[in-house]
Scaffold this active site. Structure first.
Site, PDB file in Angstrom:
ATOM      1  N   GLN A  46       0.867  -1.196  -0.031  1.00 19.43           N
ATOM      2  CA  GLN A  46       0.062  -0.037   0.013  1.00 19.43           C
ATOM      3  C   GLN A  46       0.749   1.199  -0.055  1.00 19.43           C
ATOM      4  O   GLN A  46       0.498   2.379   0.063  1.00 19.43           O
ATOM      5  CB  GLN A  46      -0.862   0.117   1.220  1.00 19.43           C
ATOM      6  CG  GLN A  46      -2.215  -0.950   1.129  1.00 19.43           C
ATOM      7  CD  GLN A  46      -2.857  -0.947   2.243  1.00 19.43           C
ATOM      8  OE1 GLN A  46      -3.290  -1.897   2.753  1.00 19.43           O
ATOM      9  NE2 GLN A  46      -3.614  -0.012   2.449  1.00 19.43           N
ATOM     10  N   ARG A  84      -9.474  -0.219   7.101  1.00 18.04           N
ATOM     11  CA  ARG A  84     -10.587   0.651   6.515  1.00 18.04           C
ATOM     12  C   ARG A  84     -10.867   1.759   7.114  1.00 18.04           C
ATOM     13  O   ARG A  84     -12.044   2.299   7.383  1.00 18.04           O
ATOM     14  CB  ARG A  84     -11.871  -0.055   5.975  1.00 18.04           C
ATOM     15  CG  ARG A  84     -12.423   0.924   4.739  1.00 18.04           C
ATOM     16  CD  ARG A  84     -13.580   0.096   3.923  1.00 18.04           C
ATOM     17  NE  ARG A  84     -14.081   0.659   2.919  1.00 18.04           N
ATOM     18  CZ  ARG A  84     -14.467   0.242   1.620  1.00 18.04           C
ATOM     19  NH1 ARG A  84     -14.324  -1.078   1.571  1.00 18.04           N
ATOM     20  NH2 ARG A  84     -14.809   1.107   0.856  1.00 18.04           N
ATOM     21  N   CYS A  85     -10.050   2.496   7.934  1.00 17.24           N
ATOM     22  CA  CYS A  85     -10.350   3.667   8.538  1.00 17.24           C
ATOM     23  C   CYS A  85      -8.889   4.408   8.547  1.00 17.24           C
ATOM     24  O   CYS A  85      -7.890   3.793   8.602  1.00 17.24           O
ATOM     25  CB  CYS A  85     -10.927   3.305   9.989  1.00 17.24           C
ATOM     26  SG  CYS A  85      -9.760   2.544  11.063  1.00 17.24           S
ATOM     27  N   GLU A 133     -13.133   5.449   3.493  1.00 16.36           N
ATOM     28  CA  GLU A 133     -13.279   4.792   5.159  1.00 16.36           C
ATOM     29  C   GLU A 133     -14.409   5.222   6.059  1.00 16.36           C
ATOM     30  O   GLU A 133     -14.888   4.461   6.601  1.00 16.36           O
ATOM     31  CB  GLU A 133     -11.944   4.949   5.694  1.00 16.36           C
ATOM     32  CG  GLU A 133     -11.087   4.387   4.625  1.00 16.36           C
ATOM     33  CD  GLU A 133      -9.396   4.820   5.284  1.00 16.36           C
ATOM     34  OE1 GLU A 133      -8.362   4.328   5.046  1.00 16.36           O
ATOM     35  OE2 GLU A 133      -9.184   5.838   6.056  1.00 16.36           O
TER      36      GLU A 133
END
Ligand SMILES: Cc1cc2nc3c(=O)[nH]c(=O)nc-3n(C[C@H](O)[C@H](O)[C@H](O)COP(=O)(O)OP(=O)(O)OC[C@H]3O[C@@H](n4cnc5c(N)ncnc54)[C@H](O)[C@@H]3O)c2cc1C
Lengths: 809, 284
Positions: free
Chosen positions: A240, A387-388, A763
């Site tokens: 990522q 996802r945040c 997110e």
């Protein structure tokens, strides 16, 4: 050509710029199976590596005997810590300032830990070799409870205790116990405690945000290829943050950074799982250096769930105080954070608990205090932001539960309690008690819109009737209305306070306009399904007046892309998106000079209009960007260099603060614990909306992961440190069947400091969704005396709640 | 997730299968759809040096009907069951149950024979077949024999089938009356938290026959004779259903797993059975 001034609307539409629901350009290859993921990479002479993993959660390693494994046809080598030690690679630094064993160095600290790396001609031989590596373990006492860890005299990390038994400071200051990692504080302790002690109303609650896992569809993996002739290492992988990986690889291997090329090909989802550096990467690189051959390592599903970065595992205790009328006066939060055997959390250096200090939420809370204690246990390392943005899901869950508990304490409607405490529109930019400066917001408008859309009053009336029917024995089903209002903090971040391993968290974009009026832009980020190739072209189209369809977006190759910190924490649009707009503006500035020259007027006498520069007051005299591009390369213009290129490195002045209002309506079968999500309404405000269709897709995906986490997804351990949920049979990954229909909605409150006003959205739905689902469960039982029960709300836990409330009598 | 090396055999007829089984003994195992066996091999919990694929073996497919019985070839898939109109008419509980097994992808591969022969307490068809009083046909080197489903299961993964026998068919008497297959699961593709198969015959307002079996609540499927008996002769009022549930609870022995603790499973088993009885009665 000049008289052919098409109408302006058509010209705007032709660009497919900001606000257009442009179809994702990526999907043509993804939907045809033509993506190129790391496991699709096949190189001549490529060999494979895989791990012998520990079956024990805590054990000393007495010996490792690889002789039988080496007899397996096709097995080439078995690496252990002893082989890596001379290179200094048996341990590696973590993103959190700790270090982690690459291969077990004398002991193992969690089940599934990497013990030896078997290198073989194919995967089958590697798997057979793994079976035959004999490891002699001596089991040690296992600690899976962080509270016990802080009391126990079992030391998990002997390497962090000095010879005289004292505890040297960790990366984040003093440590209280051998199994303690750090204490991190924000806000004002004494004033907060005083406010709470003297408050009219105080609500207290403890909650466990369970350990879970991002579980991307594609697991982690890499291919390392050391070219011994030219000394260059190429590393393809599920990264990522490819540039950060390059720098880390350089720092730990000693290979100069220009001799390392890191490539992130297509990535099948990341959600935080692919931010960190894993032993598989290091071992593949070493194996490639040793053998001179390309080495591939790909996790299987169980490896991924059991060993690469988990998320959450926060034990949170809160106190919230208010006046009798419900005006919140203070908030106190303590977290015991279970980090597993190594502290490998992916957070900016100065924030060992991420942005947990956004836990005052969307409310105007004058006084607050937060303390987080990080603890070692015999569980897998990680602690990523699934996802945040960094720990924001935990923070939002905490405050949104505390609000509900306070509403119970006040005997007040929870929607109304939120309304009276929201930060008001005119208070922005708003400095919260725990330090953050919220850029913009209009919470009341969003809340009213949401409550109206779902007919909140009507839902409450229906619920009252249901409760009456239940009490009268007419139904065994209860109804919950789950409210959530969240404020995200994304776009890390300003280099002055955000870095990872010392790398500033700016991002970048480099644009080249081709002579015929098309372009390529390269960014320091990397899409994992977010659709960057689609949306960044749209940002650029609006900025430079060339159609998005004529703009290629490229990311992920460190030899070609400008340096950037990658994609996670909803940072791509806030940071790289801003860099894109800024680079576009540089292009436009040069284009303006070229246009003025071609039109034989002064620079200031032309103005930009959609896809062209026009002479002010004479719209029939213009040069399109396409014409300008051609001239830039092919016409000698006095005082102007040929070419049309720009690069921008963007250091954001602040974070962005997307927000939203979610409502979940759920029916619960009290006898079986089965839930039915009847309605889910999600209003998101992510500032300027670049591509509404992609936003909607992101919201659907984020809500689905929120559903998973709230309703069943967990990484559970037994007392021996065995992972109980290591396959998709037990680890809940919702399919179309379990997913409800989502209604999406929006308001638009642009970020005042972002070049195009965008805030990021990937997110938000996860952050806001988890408390909405969870609050629905709680709300269903509120009338029967429930204050709080921990997630995940799977059937048996809901059944247990009903049982303990006496509803089965 | 890579199995140990194995030899792959694909015989064309049953004799070929039997001779391979005889030749390789407990080193050999037949594979039907592979959707239970292959995962076990990949986890290296099953070591099968000789894998005998049944896909090409003649005579193991097809659904045939006679006046009083229905015969399902061992290789009939769960998908075949769902799509067979005549079967849906004559034995609708099979379709209702098959639709609650796994997901469409698994159902294209998973077979009746594999499901009942596997011996996993989580499989749905064993309990279903006990409810329907099915008979399993086994063919081995010693010849052919029939074993009632109700006598087939001994413990988890232990059945009356000998290692060198192949299950070739499942035969059921055409079911009578109302039916229900009720299953609680956590998600699509999950095995049952608790499941109940019920067939009930109603005459006037009275229950004249009832058959009840439960799934994933013991180390074998549980055919509860007592539960069925509690319904016979009653009008299925609350008391009768409660008696059936109580009788069933006496026969099951659930264990704790990720689906929940024992007390929960017992409670849900009761709720599920009660609902199944009500639904079957409404259809009777
Ligand atoms: C994700 C997933 C979810 C599932 N969910 C469910 C569910 O909810 N309910 C359910 O009931 N099942 C479920 N299953 C199992 C699935 O239905 C399988 O089809 C079934 O259990 C076995 O059938 P098979 O044909 O695949 O057998 P195989 O896997 O081929 O064989 C299973 C065992 O039976 C033996 N065997 C197979 N055929 C014969 C034969 N003719 N004679 C003798 N021995 C034989 C094999 O040697 C092996 O030991 C699930 C499977 C998966 C992968």
């Amino acid at each position: 050509m000049k008289d052919d001034v098409e109408n302006r609307e058509d010209r705007v539409a032709n660009l497919k710029g900001l606000g257009c629901s442009r179809k994702r350009v990526e999907d043509a290859r993804f939907t045809q199976g033509k993506g190129n993921y790391v496991d699709d990479i096949k190189l001549d002479g490529m060999i494979f590596g895989d791990f012998v993993r520990s079956p024990y959660a805590h054990a000393r390693i007495k010996s490792i005997d690889a002789s039988a494994a080496l007899e397996v046809p096709g097995v080439l080598a078995v690496l252990t810590a002893k082989d890596l030690e001379p290179l200094g690679l048996h341990w590696m630094p973590t993103l959190a300032g700790d270090k982690q064993m690459v291969l077990a160095d004398g002991k193992v600290l969690f089940q599934g830990q990497e013990v030896a790396f078997v290198v073989a001609e194919d995967r089958y031989a590697a798997a057979d070799g793994i079976e035959l590596v004999e490891v002699d373990y001596e089991e040690l006492p296992v600690i899976v409870d962080p509270f016990e860890a802080l009391k126990s005299d079992v030391v998990l990390r002997e390497d962090l205790v000095a010879e005289d038994g004292s505890l040297p400071d960790g990366a984040h200051g003093p440590r209280k116990h051998a199994n303690h990692i750090f204490t991190w504080e924000a806000g004002d302790k004494d004033p907060t405690e005083e406010v709470i002690a003297n408050a009219e109303v105080v609500a207290e609650e403890s909650m466990y945000y369970h350990r879970t896992h991002p579980c991307p569809l594609e697991t982690c993996g890499c291919v390392a290829s050391m070219d011994k002739v030219n000394g260059k290492l190429t590393l393809w992988g599920t990264f990522q943050a490819p540039h950060a990986i390059r720098t880390v690889v350089s720092l730990i291997s000693g290979i100069e950074e220009h001799n390392i090329r890191v490539i992130s090909p297509d990535i099948g989802g990341g959600f935080g799982n692919k931010v960190g550096a894993y032993p598989g990467y290091v071992c593949s690189v070493v194996a490639s250096i040793v053998t001179g051959k390309p080495v591939k390592w790909i996790e299987d599903r169980m490896d991924n769930l059991m060993t690469t970065a988990f998320a959450r595992d926060y034990w949170m205790t809160g106190k919230i105080s208010a006046t009798k009328e419900g005006k919140i006066t203070g908030l106190h939060c303590h977290v015991t954070a279970d980090h597993g055997g190594f502290d490998a959390c992916a957070d900016p250096t100065k924030f060992p608990a991420g942005f947990m200090n956004i836990c005052t939420g969307s409310y105007d809370i004058p006084t607050a205090y937060l303390a987080v204690d990080g603890v070692y246990t015999n569980k897998a390392p990680g602690g990523v932001s699934y996802r945040c943005s960094f720990r924001v899901t935990e923070a939002v869950y905490f405050i949104e539960r505390m609000i509900e508990v306070l509403a119970i304490e006040l005997n007040m409607d929870a929607a109304e309690l939120r309304r009276v405490n929201f930060i008001r529109k005119e208070q922005f930019p708003y400095t919260a008690a725990l330090g953050w400066e919220y850029d913009s917001g209009d919470y009341h408008t969003a809340w009213e819109k949401a409550l109206k859309a779902v007919d909140y009053e009507g839902l409450r009336a229906e619920q009252a009737q249901r409760i009456a029917d239940f009490k009268a024995g007419k139904t065994r089903s209860l109804m919950g209305i789950g409210l959530s209002f969240f404020t995200e903090i994304v776009g890390a971040g300003p280099v002055k306070n955000c870095d990872i391993l010392g790398l500033g968290m700016f991002d970048s974009c480099e644009i080249r306009i081709h002579p015929t009026g098309s372009a390529i832009a390269r960014l320091g980020t990397i899409s994992q399904g977010q659709g960057h190739a689609t949306t960044f072209a749209q940002i650029l189209a609006s900025e430079i007046g060339l159609p998005a369809d004529s703009i290629t977006i490229e990311e992920g190759d460190t030899d070609t892309a400008p340096y950037g910190l990658g994609t996670y924490g909803s940072r791509s649009t806030p940071v790289a998106g801003a860099a894109t707009a800024m680079a576009g503006r540089k292009i436009r500035a040069k284009a303006q000079m070229i246009a003025a020259y071609l039109l034989e007027v002064h620079d200031n006498d032309v103005e930009f209009d959609v896809d062209r520069f026009v002479v002010k007051g004479a719209p029939e005299r213009f040069k399109t960007m396409k014409e300008i591009a051609f001239a830039a390369y092919n016409q000698a213009i006095p005082g102007i260099e040929p070419g049309l290129e720009a690069v921008s490195y963007y250091d954001p002045p602040n974070m962005t603060y997307p927000f939203g209002a979610y409502v979940c309506v759920m029916d619960i079968d009290v006898d079986t614990g089965v839930t039915d999500i009847r309605r889910f309404y999600a209003l998101d405000d992510c500032g300027t909306r670049i591509n509404p269709m992609i936003i909607e897709g992101q919201v659907h995906g984020g809500l689905t992961e929120a559903l998973a986490v709230a309703m069943g997804q967990e990484i559970a351990y037994d007392d021996m440190g065995n992972v109980k949920t290591g396959t998709l049979m037990d680890f809940f990954l919702p399919t179309a069947w379990e997913v409800p229909n989502y209604e999406t909605d929006y308001t638009v409150t642009p970020s005042p400091h972002h070049p195009i006003g965008a805030k990021g959205v990937g997110e938000s739905p996860h952050v806001g969704g988890v408390p909405a689902f969870s609050n629905a469960v709680h709300d269903a039982f509120r009338a029967f005396g429930l204050r709080h029960t921990n997630m995940p709300h799977d059937h048996w836990r809901i059944w247990r709640t009903a049982h303990e409330l006496g509803l089965h009598a | 997730m890579i199995p140990a090396a194995f030899e792959y055999h694909r015989p064309k007829d049953l004799d070929g299968v039997l001779s391979l089984l005889t030749e390789h003994g407990d080193e050999a195992r037949v594979m039907a759809g592979g959707h239970s066996l292959i995962p076990m091999m990949k986890l290296r919990m099953a070591d099968v040096p000789h894998l005998i694929d049944l896909q090409d073996v003649a005579g193991l497919t097809g659904i045939s009907h006679s006046d009083n019985t229905i015969r399902l070839g061992a290789m009939v898939t769960q998908h075949d069951i769902i799509g067979d109109a005549k079967l849906a008419e004559r034995a609708p509980i099979l379709r209702e149950a098959a639709l609650q097994i796994a997901d469409p992808q698994v159902r294209y591969m998973g077979t009746v024979g594999g499901n009942v022969a596997n011996g996993d307490p989580g499989n749905d068809m064993p309990g279903l077949m006990q409810c329907l009083d099915a008979v399993f046909t086994l063919v081995g080197p010693e010849g052919t024999r029939d074993v009632p489903a109700r006598d087939f299961y001994e413990a988890a993964y232990m059945t009356a089938r000998e290692d060198d026998e192949v299950l070739t068919a499942v035969t059921i008497p055409v079911p009578r009356g109302g039916y229900a297959y009720e299953k609680q699961k956590r998600k699509i593709g999950d095995y049952a938290t608790a499941a109940a198969a019920v067939q009930i015959v109603k005459d006037g307002g009275t229950c004249t026959a009832a058959s009840i079996a439960m799934t994933n609540l013991s180390d074998t499927p549980v055919y509860s004779d007592a539960a069925g008996a509690a319904l016979i002769g009653t009008s299925l009022d609350d008391a009768a259903r409660a008696a059936a549930v109580a009788a069933m609870l006496g026969d099951i022995d659930p264990t704790e797993d990720n689906r929940g603790p024992v007390a929960f499973k017992i409670h849900v088993a009761g709720v599920i059975l009660n609902r199944a009885i009500e639904r079957a009665w409404a259809r009777a």
